[in-house]
Scaffold this active site. Structure first.
Site, PDB file in Angstrom:
ATOM      1  N   THR A 143     -17.903  44.660  65.018  1.00 15.46           N
ATOM      2  CA  THR A 143     -17.381  43.442  65.636  1.00 15.46           C
ATOM      3  C   THR A 143     -17.820  43.297  67.069  1.00 15.46           C
ATOM      4  OG1 THR A 143     -15.496  43.317  64.158  1.00 15.46           O
ATOM      5  CG2 THR A 143     -15.212  42.302  66.302  1.00 15.46           C
ATOM      6  N   TYR A 164     -15.736  35.195  61.423  1.00 18.24           N
ATOM      7  CA  TYR A 164     -16.890  35.728  62.155  1.00 18.24           C
ATOM      8  C   TYR A 164     -17.625  36.725  61.281  1.00 18.24           C
ATOM      9  CZ  TYR A 164     -14.620  40.272  63.074  1.00 18.24           C
ATOM     10  OH  TYR A 164     -14.043  41.514  62.944  1.00 18.24           O
ATOM     11  N   THR A 196     -15.068  49.182  64.349  1.00  9.88           N
ATOM     12  CA  THR A 196     -13.868  49.994  64.576  1.00  9.88           C
ATOM     13  C   THR A 196     -13.257  50.519  63.278  1.00  9.88           C
ATOM     14  OG1 THR A 196     -12.404  48.069  64.483  1.00  9.88           O
ATOM     15  CG2 THR A 196     -13.281  48.696  66.655  1.00  9.88           C
ATOM     16  N   ASP A 197     -13.577  49.894  62.135  1.00  9.35           N
ATOM     17  CA  ASP A 197     -12.909  50.287  60.882  1.00  9.35           C
ATOM     18  C   ASP A 197     -13.119  51.761  60.540  1.00  9.35           C
ATOM     19  OD1 ASP A 197     -13.238  47.208  58.882  1.00  9.35           O
ATOM     20  OD2 ASP A 197     -12.071  47.718  60.676  1.00  9.35           O
ATOM     21  N   LYS A 232      -7.453  54.551  63.934  1.00 10.89           N
ATOM     22  CA  LYS A 232      -7.200  53.109  64.005  1.00 10.89           C
ATOM     23  C   LYS A 232      -5.864  52.853  63.318  1.00 10.89           C
ATOM     24  CE  LYS A 232      -9.196  48.536  63.200  1.00 10.89           C
ATOM     25  NZ  LYS A 232     -10.387  47.748  62.762  1.00 10.89           N
ATOM     26  N   GLU A 266       6.862  72.772  51.234  1.00 12.66           N
ATOM     27  CA  GLU A 266       7.452  72.344  49.941  1.00 12.66           C
ATOM     28  C   GLU A 266       6.498  72.630  48.782  1.00 12.66           C
ATOM     29  OE1 GLU A 266       9.030  68.192  51.547  1.00 12.66           O
ATOM     30  OE2 GLU A 266       9.885  68.668  49.586  1.00 12.66           O
TER      31      GLU A 266
HETATM   32  N1  DGL Z   1     -15.789  44.932  59.834  1.00  8.99           N
HETATM   33  C1  DGL Z   1     -15.170  45.714  60.871  1.00  8.99           C
HETATM   34  C2  DGL Z   1     -16.094  46.833  61.325  1.00  8.99           C
HETATM   35  O1  DGL Z   1     -17.289  46.581  61.469  1.00  8.99           O
HETATM   36  C3  DGL Z   1     -14.814  44.899  62.055  1.00  8.99           C
HETATM   37  C4  DGL Z   1     -13.881  45.652  62.900  1.00  8.99           C
HETATM   38  C5  DGL Z   1     -14.461  45.946  64.233  1.00  8.99           C
HETATM   39  O2  DGL Z   1     -15.642  46.339  64.352  1.00  8.99           O
HETATM   40  O3  DGL Z   1     -13.680  45.861  65.144  1.00  8.99           O
HETATM   41  O4  DGL Z   1     -15.592  47.936  61.555  1.00  8.99           O
END
Ligand code: DGL
Length: 337
Positions: free
Chosen positions: A23, A34, A100-101, A173, A294
């Site tokens: 992103t 987007y 970020t994913d 995340k 456990e």
């Molecule tokens: N599709 C997600 C990625 O490329 C968008 C999230 C991001 O990059 O913030 O990880």
């Protein structure tokens, strides 16, 4: 590879920027929609002219993907290109732009396989580059500021987002859309960075980068490891299916302290007997999954993930399985890394 267009003084440190998409490089396609991975590495650097006051930046486009499409092939290419850049004496450190994913998984993989003490900083954004108050430019500026800081070396792979510096091992995340999505729930932050001003906290946890026994990604494909998400009423279906599909390791994202229902436990014990490594982690996102609380791990031959969340445990287990199948030796990795 391109030197940044701004006339950076030759006295400034040299940073190699490797772009993978995400992103941070995203652009709107209409309304609130987007597409990630639209802008090039050069465009990201050109959008922040203030970078010229921090470093001389060379850029390299390693991939152009949203990070949900990140895979082992890109990991290996990224690790190889980052290593090549860091092996150049003139290069001070590397900054990697990434979605970020799955950034936490890539960061942890690099934390275990890069043979370096130089700074490596991953950076992403929660808003695309065309958004109102896009967070990418400041995140990128702060990432470069952290990478060129004299005290950055030796801290392992780092992630910069939202004015925070995270250790690759700690970061997760935690929110689908918020700028403050990244947390380091167990051991906390590596530091803070505000408009380029860096404040470091404690040292990096556990072994990493040059101190890792995995420095230099092992040859050949990593053994397949699947993550199974536990839930109330969990049966054995997905565990059995993963074993049939050829998984050599399973990470259970268990409920609570890494727990799973009796039928799933039975399937896990059978998987171990069939030669599959089974690691118990937790879906809770924090805390420590310890052995023999456990679940009788010793009797079952299970491995406790300790502090690692399921996606980090999977990275370590894949690398560990290139070295050993012994549950005790694999368990030792989770108390070492
Ligand atoms: N599709 C997600 C990625 O490329 C968008 C999230 C991001 O990059 O913030 O990880």
């Amino acid at each position: 590879m391109m030197l940044n267009p701004m006339s950076s003084p030759a006295s400034l440190p040299r940073i190699h920027l490797l772009a993978t998409g995400g992103t941070i490089a995203g652009a709107h396609t209409g309304g609130r929609s987007y597409a990630a991975a639209t802008l090039t590495a050069e465009a990201l650097v050109a959008a922040v002219p203030q970078l010229a006051g921090l470093a001389r930046i060379t850029t390299e486009q390693v991939a152009g993907i949203a990070s949900q499409d990140m895979d082992e092939q890109v990991w290996r290419q990224l690790a190889a290109r980052t290593q090549a850049a860091l092996d150049e004496p003139a290069v001070t450190g590397a900054v990697i732009t990434h979605g970020t994913d799955t950034m936490e998984e890539t960061a942890y993989f690099l934390n275990l396989v890069l043979r370096t003490a130089k700074p490596v900083v991953l950076v992403g954004a929660m808003r695309p580059a065309t958004a109102i108050s896009a967070d990418g430019p400041m995140n990128l500026y702060n990432a470069v500021a952290a990478a060129v800081h004299p005290a950055a070396a030796g801290r392992g792979v780092l992630v910069v987002a939202n004015d925070e510096i995270h250790f690759a091992r700690e970061i997760a995340k935690t929110n689908t859309t918020q700028l403050a999505t990244f947390r380091s729930p167990n051991r906390g932050l590596a530091g803070l960075v505000n408009t380029g001003r860096v404040h470091w906290f404690g040292p990096a946890p556990r072994r990493h980068t040059a101190g890792s026994e995995f420095a230099a990604a092992p040859p050949g494909a990593l053994p397949p490891v699947e993550i199974i998400h536990a839930h109330a009423g969990m049966g054995r279906t997905l565990i059995d299916a993963a074993v049939r599909a050829g998984a050599q390791g399973l990470v259970i994202a268990g409920v609570g302290n890494g727990n799973l229902a009796a039928s799933a436990l039975a399937a896990g014990r059978e998987a171990v007997r069939a030669g599959v490594a089974v690691v118990r982690s937790s879906r809770t996102g924090g805390g420590v999954v310890e052995r023999d609380i456990e679940v009788d791990d010793s009797a079952a031959g299970f491995i406790a993930a300790e502090e690692l969340n399921p996606q980090k445990a999977r990275v370590l287990l894949m690398l560990g399985l290139t070295r050993t199948r012994d549950p005790a030796a694999l368990q030792a990795l989770f108390t070492t890394y």
